[in-house]
Design an enzyme around this catalytic site. Structure first.
Site, PDB file in Angstrom:
ATOM      1  N   CYS A  56      -1.465 -21.715  -2.202  1.00 55.61           N
ATOM      2  CA  CYS A  56      -1.845 -20.367  -2.645  1.00 55.61           C
ATOM      3  C   CYS A  56      -3.334 -20.362  -2.955  1.00 55.61           C
ATOM      4  O   CYS A  56      -3.784 -21.103  -3.826  1.00 55.61           O
ATOM      5  CB  CYS A  56      -1.028 -19.990  -3.879  1.00 55.61           C
ATOM      6  SG  CYS A  56      -1.664 -18.549  -4.749  1.00 55.61           S
ATOM      7  N   TYR A  98       2.334 -11.573   1.338  1.00 58.85           N
ATOM      8  CA  TYR A  98       3.032 -12.857   1.467  1.00 58.85           C
ATOM      9  C   TYR A  98       3.050 -13.378   2.905  1.00 58.85           C
ATOM     10  O   TYR A  98       3.659 -14.412   3.193  1.00 58.85           O
ATOM     11  CB  TYR A  98       4.436 -12.771   0.848  1.00 58.85           C
ATOM     12  CG  TYR A  98       4.376 -13.153  -0.612  1.00 58.85           C
ATOM     13  CD1 TYR A  98       3.783 -12.305  -1.552  1.00 58.85           C
ATOM     14  CD2 TYR A  98       4.834 -14.382  -1.054  1.00 58.85           C
ATOM     15  CE1 TYR A  98       3.664 -12.668  -2.869  1.00 58.85           C
ATOM     16  CE2 TYR A  98       4.725 -14.757  -2.382  1.00 58.85           C
ATOM     17  CZ  TYR A  98       4.144 -13.896  -3.284  1.00 58.85           C
ATOM     18  OH  TYR A  98       4.018 -14.282  -4.599  1.00 58.85           O
ATOM     19  N   GLU A 152       7.447 -19.627  -5.640  1.00 54.62           N
ATOM     20  CA  GLU A 152       6.620 -18.419  -5.653  1.00 54.62           C
ATOM     21  C   GLU A 152       7.055 -17.459  -4.543  1.00 54.62           C
ATOM     22  O   GLU A 152       7.022 -16.242  -4.707  1.00 54.62           O
ATOM     23  CB  GLU A 152       5.153 -18.824  -5.475  1.00 54.62           C
ATOM     24  CG  GLU A 152       4.170 -17.742  -5.823  1.00 54.62           C
ATOM     25  CD  GLU A 152       2.753 -18.264  -5.673  1.00 54.62           C
ATOM     26  OE1 GLU A 152       2.368 -18.651  -4.557  1.00 54.62           O
ATOM     27  OE2 GLU A 152       2.038 -18.314  -6.682  1.00 54.62           O
ATOM     28  N   CYS A 194       0.692 -14.766   3.781  1.00 54.92           N
ATOM     29  CA  CYS A 194       0.014 -16.045   3.504  1.00 54.92           C
ATOM     30  C   CYS A 194       0.928 -17.227   3.797  1.00 54.92           C
ATOM     31  O   CYS A 194       0.482 -18.280   4.247  1.00 54.92           O
ATOM     32  CB  CYS A 194      -0.454 -16.097   2.053  1.00 54.92           C
ATOM     33  SG  CYS A 194       0.912 -16.122   0.846  1.00 54.92           S
ATOM     34  N   CYS A 246      -5.367 -12.793  -3.740  1.00 55.34           N
ATOM     35  CA  CYS A 246      -4.768 -11.553  -3.226  1.00 55.34           C
ATOM     36  C   CYS A 246      -4.250 -10.631  -4.327  1.00 55.34           C
ATOM     37  O   CYS A 246      -4.101  -9.434  -4.104  1.00 55.34           O
ATOM     38  CB  CYS A 246      -3.618 -11.877  -2.279  1.00 55.34           C
ATOM     39  SG  CYS A 246      -3.892 -13.315  -1.272  1.00 55.34           S
ATOM     40  N   HIS A 255       1.452  -6.081  -2.108  1.00 53.10           N
ATOM     41  CA  HIS A 255       1.525  -7.522  -2.342  1.00 53.10           C
ATOM     42  C   HIS A 255       2.671  -8.186  -1.588  1.00 53.10           C
ATOM     43  O   HIS A 255       2.579  -9.355  -1.211  1.00 53.10           O
ATOM     44  CB  HIS A 255       1.619  -7.797  -3.843  1.00 53.10           C
ATOM     45  CG  HIS A 255       1.115  -9.153  -4.209  1.00 53.10           C
ATOM     46  ND1 HIS A 255      -0.104  -9.630  -3.802  1.00 53.10           N
ATOM     47  CD2 HIS A 255       1.681 -10.166  -4.912  1.00 53.10           C
ATOM     48  CE1 HIS A 255      -0.273 -10.858  -4.245  1.00 53.10           C
ATOM     49  NE2 HIS A 255       0.807 -11.222  -4.908  1.00 53.10           N
ATOM     50  N   GLU A 297      -1.249 -21.172 -11.878  1.00 56.83           N
ATOM     51  CA  GLU A 297      -0.695 -20.040 -12.635  1.00 56.83           C
ATOM     52  C   GLU A 297      -0.902 -20.297 -14.124  1.00 56.83           C
ATOM     53  O   GLU A 297      -0.815 -21.439 -14.563  1.00 56.83           O
ATOM     54  CB  GLU A 297       0.805 -19.844 -12.371  1.00 56.83           C
ATOM     55  CG  GLU A 297       1.136 -19.286 -11.005  1.00 56.83           C
ATOM     56  CD  GLU A 297       1.111 -20.334  -9.925  1.00 56.83           C
ATOM     57  OE1 GLU A 297       1.389 -21.503 -10.243  1.00 56.83           O
ATOM     58  OE2 GLU A 297       0.801 -19.995  -8.774  1.00 56.83           O
ATOM     59  N   THR A 355      -1.686 -15.793 -11.303  1.00 56.96           N
ATOM     60  CA  THR A 355      -2.248 -16.614 -10.241  1.00 56.96           C
ATOM     61  C   THR A 355      -3.769 -16.658 -10.329  1.00 56.96           C
ATOM     62  O   THR A 355      -4.414 -15.615 -10.357  1.00 56.96           O
ATOM     63  CB  THR A 355      -1.822 -16.029  -8.873  1.00 56.96           C
ATOM     64  OG1 THR A 355      -0.409 -15.902  -8.879  1.00 56.96           O
ATOM     65  CG2 THR A 355      -2.261 -16.890  -7.733  1.00 56.96           C
TER      66      THR A 355
HETATM   67 FE1  SF4 Z   1      -1.186 -16.725  -3.378  1.00 59.84          FE
HETATM   68 FE2  SF4 Z   1      -0.035 -15.722  -1.212  1.00 59.84          FE
HETATM   69 FE3  SF4 Z   1      -0.040 -14.347  -3.533  1.00 59.84          FE
HETATM   70 FE4  SF4 Z   1      -2.265 -14.662  -2.056  1.00 59.84          FE
HETATM   71  S1  SF4 Z   1      -0.379 -13.514  -1.505  1.00 59.84           S
HETATM   72  S2  SF4 Z   1      -2.098 -14.857  -4.263  1.00 59.84           S
HETATM   73  S3  SF4 Z   1      -2.010 -16.748  -1.308  1.00 59.84           S
HETATM   74  S4  SF4 Z   1       1.020 -16.296  -3.098  1.00 59.84           S
END
Ligand code: SF4
Length: 497
Positions: free
Chosen positions: A110, A306, A456, A308, A114, A302, A267, A201
């Site tokens: 992570c 994800y 997460e 990501c 974001c 958001h 976190e 985060t």
């Molecule tokens: Fe972390 Fe993914 Fe959330 Fe971005 S979207 S803060 S990389 S978990």
């Protein structure tokens, strides 16, 4: 209590490079604790450092691939980091998701930036809507704040999740009123807030935080219906950094056992104790009926963010293929089939996130928002598929992932040669490289970065049930029933009995 100009004075010189960013975190008086001790300089803490380095990657990407990591802002009138951009067309969200996948690939964890980005998009539209109805000036305040942030190229963190105490009770009904962040005092210059935000985060690695309500509010929850921005080092803020599985491998010596020694997530529990927020940085104050709108827009952004995890999925598919190659079984049919299955699951997540971006729509403020149904489907996929991808990676890697001797054993003169001899794979592969790949798989599936890749994925941006509620709201079941009746030749809907 500082005035607004003083609060921004430290950010007069824009952050450009990753080194600038790291330097900007040094010397701050941030009240941070980890494992029962105050951390005076988080940058120099070996357990916290990999999370700072992951955040720094967002600056490296913007320098190396400006078309992916950057974008032109009409608010600031300059090229900015994409993590500070309000999306004003579908292509902005498409570019955002491509950037997030690439950063997941580069870090395997992570990269934390974001939450603030999605807070920006949500606050932009909600402040606009409140002003249109109430004649307030929140949007103007927010645009000024955002312009400063864009020019300074700072990291904005997002702080949303309250501790919530007794989940069956509203904020004003809690035995301890601090279990949801609230306004405790007002004066001519601003408000004072107390409470806490959980699981935040990258909080310690940010420069500013935007705090927001965590759920729908009622009229009796006015004091809890508050949005604002504070510097991370504002007096009254305390950060308690969470433990992560195997985090102390960062101080074990060596770097093999960490699995991914360079990058990790972070976190924290953030405690607010009478924290002053000048009115210039207050973006909602008592408009309780807009809290749910803000939360819904934030989660819609958001949940697609994800995407990501598909970058992490790319790394894990690659690690599994590499492990199979080290064992001399990459061409075996069931291994190939498992790699195909992992890729299929990973690309299914990607396709739902990208579809949510391509199907985005403008709101009254001009900001674009991902398609709500597709974004919830995307996040729901994320609550499940990484677990199966991780299981398949462990299946391919074998039990050595959890039984392998340590790096110290490998370096020991007496037993090191034994490890090199008995842990060797096919010829041409260094035993230490085989161990490195297996440690990476351990890191991502049960180690430090499984925090980001698995748990997460399950709970971040709302647990699975939160998405199922939104999917149920949007699934238009009566319309679907009518279409079924029409094709089947059924004239009337079934009567209720
Ligand atoms: Fe972390 Fe993914 Fe959330 Fe971005 S979207 S803060 S990389 S978990």
């Amino acid at each position: 209590m500082q005035d607004v100009e003083t609060l921004w004075a430290d950010f007069a010189r824009p952050i450009v490079t990753a080194d600038d960013y790291i330097a900007s975190l040094r010397g701050r008086r941030v009240n941070v604790f980890f494992r029962g001790e105050r951390v005076h300089e988080p940058v120099d803490n070996p357990v916290i450092w990999p999370s700072i380095n992951a955040m720094a990657e967002t600056y490296r990407l913007a320098s190396e691939q400006p078309e992916l990591g950057g974008v032109r802002s009409e608010i600031a009138g300059i090229q900015i980091n994409r993590f500070l951009h309000v999306p004003t067309k579908a292509d902005d969200l498409v570019g955002k998701h491509e950037m997030q996948r690439e950063l997941g690939r580069r870090t395997g964890t992570c990269f934390q930036r974001c939450v603030g980005l999605d807070a920006i998009g949500s606050c932009h539209s909600v402040t606009f809507d409140i002003d249109a109805e109430r004649g307030t000036d929140y949007h103007k305040r927010f645009l000024l704040f955002l312009k400063r942030a864009q020019v300074a190229n700072i990291v904005i963190g997002g702080a949303m999740t309250d501790p919530k105490g007794d989940r069956s009770k509203a904020p004003h009904q809690q035995a301890d009123l601090d279990l949801f962040l609230r306004v405790v005092r007002r004066d001519k210059k601003g408000i004072y807030v107390s409470g806490a935000k959980m699981h935040q985060t990258g909080a310690v690695n940010s420069h500013w935080l935007i705090f927001m309500p965590t759920m729908r509010m009622t009229e009796a929850d006015r004091e809890w219906s508050v949005v604002g921005a504070v510097r991370v080092d504002t007096p009254g803020l305390t950060y308690i950094v969470g433990r992560q599985t195997n985090d102390m491998r960062a101080v074990d010596g060596g770097e093999l056992d960490a699995g991914n020694a360079q990058f990790a997530g972070q976190e924290s529990l953030i405690v607010f104790d009478n924290v002053f927020v000048p009115y210039e940085h207050v973006f909602m104050d008592g408009e309780w009926n807009y809290a749910s709108t803000l939360v819904e827009r934030f989660t819609t952004y958001h949940r697609s963010s994800y995407v990501c995890k598909t970058g992490l999925g790319d790394v894990l598919v690659g690690a599994a293929a590499e492990a199979a190659s080290h064992n001399g079984v990459e061409a075996v049919s069931h291994i190939k089939d498992k790699l195909v299955e992992m890729t299929h699951l990973n690309e299914t997540i990607y396709s739902s996130c990208m579809a949510a971006a391509y199907r985005s729509k403008p709101m009254a403020s001009g900001a674009y928002l991902n398609d709500e149904m597709l974004s919830n489907v995307a996040k729901h996929n994320v609550t499940r598929f990484p677990f199966e991808i991780a299981r398949l990676a462990q299946d391919i890697a074998g039990g050595l992932v959890v039984t392998m001797p340590s790096e110290r054993d490998l370096r020991n003169n007496e037993i090191g040669p034994l490890i090199r001899k008995f842990l060797q794979g096919r010829s041409g592969v260094e035993t230490v490289d085989r161990m490195r790949i297996l440690r990476l798989i351990e890191n991502m599936t049960i180690g430090r970065n499984a925090v980001g890749y698995l748990t997460e994925s399950l709970h971040g941006a709302g647990s699975p049930q939160a998405q199922r509620i939104q999917i149920a709201r949007g699934m238009r079941i009566e319309d679907k029933k009518a279409r079924a009746r029409m094709l089947a030749g059924v004239k009337e809907p079934a009567r209720k009995v």
